[in-house]
Design an enzyme around this catalytic site. Structure first.
Site, PDB file in Angstrom:
ATOM      1  N   ASP A  85       0.826  -1.206   0.000  1.00 19.37           N
ATOM      2  CA  ASP A  85       0.000   0.000   0.000  1.00 19.37           C
ATOM      3  C   ASP A  85       0.857   1.250   0.000  1.00 19.37           C
ATOM      4  O   ASP A  85       2.086   1.176   0.138  1.00 19.37           O
ATOM      5  CB  ASP A  85      -0.966  -0.015   1.202  1.00 19.37           C
ATOM      6  CG  ASP A  85      -0.284  -0.358   2.524  1.00 19.37           C
ATOM      7  OD1 ASP A  85       0.951  -0.263   2.600  1.00 19.37           O
ATOM      8  OD2 ASP A  85      -1.001  -0.704   3.480  1.00 19.37           O
ATOM      9  N   ASN A 151      -7.371  -2.165  14.181  1.00 22.43           N
ATOM     10  CA  ASN A 151      -8.770  -2.405  13.803  1.00 22.43           C
ATOM     11  C   ASN A 151      -8.914  -3.652  12.924  1.00 22.43           C
ATOM     12  O   ASN A 151      -9.976  -3.892  12.366  1.00 22.43           O
ATOM     13  CB  ASN A 151      -9.348  -1.182  13.081  1.00 22.43           C
ATOM     14  CG  ASN A 151      -8.638  -0.906  11.752  1.00 22.43           C
ATOM     15  OD1 ASN A 151      -7.692  -1.600  11.391  1.00 22.43           O
ATOM     16  ND2 ASN A 151      -9.106   0.089  11.024  1.00 22.43           N
ATOM     17  N   HIS A 153      -7.226  -4.340  10.154  1.00 18.71           N
ATOM     18  CA  HIS A 153      -6.999  -4.176   8.708  1.00 18.71           C
ATOM     19  C   HIS A 153      -5.748  -4.921   8.242  1.00 18.71           C
ATOM     20  O   HIS A 153      -4.833  -5.186   9.028  1.00 18.71           O
ATOM     21  CB  HIS A 153      -6.958  -2.697   8.292  1.00 18.71           C
ATOM     22  CG  HIS A 153      -5.738  -1.927   8.690  1.00 18.71           C
ATOM     23  ND1 HIS A 153      -5.713  -0.550   8.722  1.00 18.71           N
ATOM     24  CD2 HIS A 153      -4.482  -2.312   9.059  1.00 18.71           C
ATOM     25  CE1 HIS A 153      -4.516  -0.129   9.072  1.00 18.71           C
ATOM     26  NE2 HIS A 153      -3.746  -1.176   9.289  1.00 18.71           N
ATOM     27  N   GLU A 158      -9.610  -1.497   5.236  1.00 19.26           N
ATOM     28  CA  GLU A 158     -10.220  -1.218   6.525  1.00 19.26           C
ATOM     29  C   GLU A 158     -11.450  -2.116   6.730  1.00 19.26           C
ATOM     30  O   GLU A 158     -11.945  -2.720   5.764  1.00 19.26           O
ATOM     31  CB  GLU A 158     -10.623   0.262   6.578  1.00 19.26           C
ATOM     32  CG  GLU A 158      -9.475   1.245   6.302  1.00 19.26           C
ATOM     33  CD  GLU A 158      -8.459   1.365   7.447  1.00 19.26           C
ATOM     34  OE1 GLU A 158      -8.300   0.404   8.235  1.00 19.26           O
ATOM     35  OE2 GLU A 158      -7.813   2.423   7.539  1.00 19.26           O
TER      36      GLU A 158
HETATM   37  P1  PGA Z   1       2.522  -1.496  12.327  1.00 21.73           P
HETATM   38  O1  PGA Z   1       1.310  -1.393  11.316  1.00 21.73           O
HETATM   39  O2  PGA Z   1       3.383  -2.637  11.946  1.00 21.73           O
HETATM   40  O3  PGA Z   1       3.245  -0.177  12.159  1.00 21.73           O
HETATM   41  O4  PGA Z   1       1.939  -1.620  13.707  1.00 21.73           O
HETATM   42  C1  PGA Z   1       0.682  -2.524  10.830  1.00 21.73           C
HETATM   43  C2  PGA Z   1      -0.588  -2.154  10.114  1.00 21.73           C
HETATM   44  O5  PGA Z   1      -1.253  -1.175  10.506  1.00 21.73           O
HETATM   45  O6  PGA Z   1      -0.943  -2.846   9.162  1.00 21.73           O
END
Ligand code: PGA
Length: 257
Positions: A85, A151, A153, A158
């Site tokens: 992404d 959350n 995702h 999302e």
């Molecule tokens: P993080 O993010 O590894 O920085 O906690 C993961 C995500 O939100 O997919």
């Protein structure tokens, strides 16, 4: 050596709801090395393969460990890298862009040239479709590394994202903008509101998926993904339907519920 044979693995854990999900729970200090052992096996089996890469804090130690393995002789230079992404509206050379992250923390340490490093860019459906064609032209993703959001995702899919979604422009959840605010001076409003993300269907097409999870903040989402029903409310729960998923979690993310 521990039961799973991976460095730092703890003993028996409650089996995931899907019998196809392999779960490895390790100390925080061992997450990077444990995940790297799994990735390295795939890279050694196919040194010119396609590695799907995630950004964020959780896989940082994994990329450092892979770079260490490269120094010890693992050939990573022939890989193609496909990112999950990217924010919309940031210049590619903005240090907060995922293009910058992939260059600095993955492509450069692994010796993968820019010509074989792909990050979804832009904000239109046509640009999303173009990224899908790029992945197809490469022959698909051999192994996709993913993280999980608080959350639930995966990528920037999302809650509520369709399971058959493809690479497309999306709106970020307010909770995601809050979670990512530390990278933007602590101000959620400064986090781009839109992004381009591989879809859930795109991620499911990868021949193998490795989910890397660290930290207490992820405990609830990880538990729902591993032990709850498959539901669009928890996008990561869809990984229960994939035939080749390994979850590498630290004890904070796994036990702190
Ligand atoms: P993080 O993010 O590894 O920085 O906690 C993961 C995500 O939100 O997919």
């Amino acid at each position: 050596m521990t039961p799973s044979g991976l460095p730092g693995a703890v003993g028996v854990v409650r089996p995931p709801r899907s019998p196809r999900t392999r779960l490895v729970v390790v100390s925080t200090a061992a997450v990077g090395q444990a995940a790297a052992v799994i990735i390295a096996a795939a890279v050694a089996a196919r040194p010119t393969g396609v590695l799907g890469v995630a950004t964020g804090s959780s896989p940082m130690s994994l990329y450092a460990a892979l770079a260490g393995m490269r120094a010890d002789g693992l050939a990573t230079e022939g890989l193609s890298l496909v990112a999950l992404d990217e924010y919309a509206g940031l210049a590619g050379d903005d240090p907060r862009s995922y293009r910058s992250y992939v260059g600095t923390h993955i492509a450069e340490p692994l010796g993968v040239p820019a010509a074989r490093t792909f990050v979804p860019a832009g904000s239109t459906a046509a640009q999303g479709a173009e990224y899908e064609r790029t992945i197809r032209r490469l022959g698909g993703v051999d192994l996709q590394i993913v993280g999980i959001g608080r959350n639930g995702h995966i990528g920037f899919n999302e809650p509520g994202s369709a399971f058959d979604s493809r690479t497309r422009p999306v709106e970020l959840d307010p909770s995601t903008r809050i979670a990512n605010a530390p990278y933007f001076g602590g101000d959620p409003a400064a986090v781009p509101a839109r992004a381009m993300t591989q879809g859930i269907g795109t991620i499911l097409d990868a021949r193998a998926v490795v989910l890397v999870v660290q930290g207490r903040a992820k405990a609830e989402a990880l538990a729902a993904a591993l032990y709850g029903p498959i539901t669009p409310d928890v996008p990561a729960s869809v990984l229960q339907a994939h035939r080749n998923v390994t979850v590498v979690a630290d004890t904070d993310a796994f036990e702190a519920r």
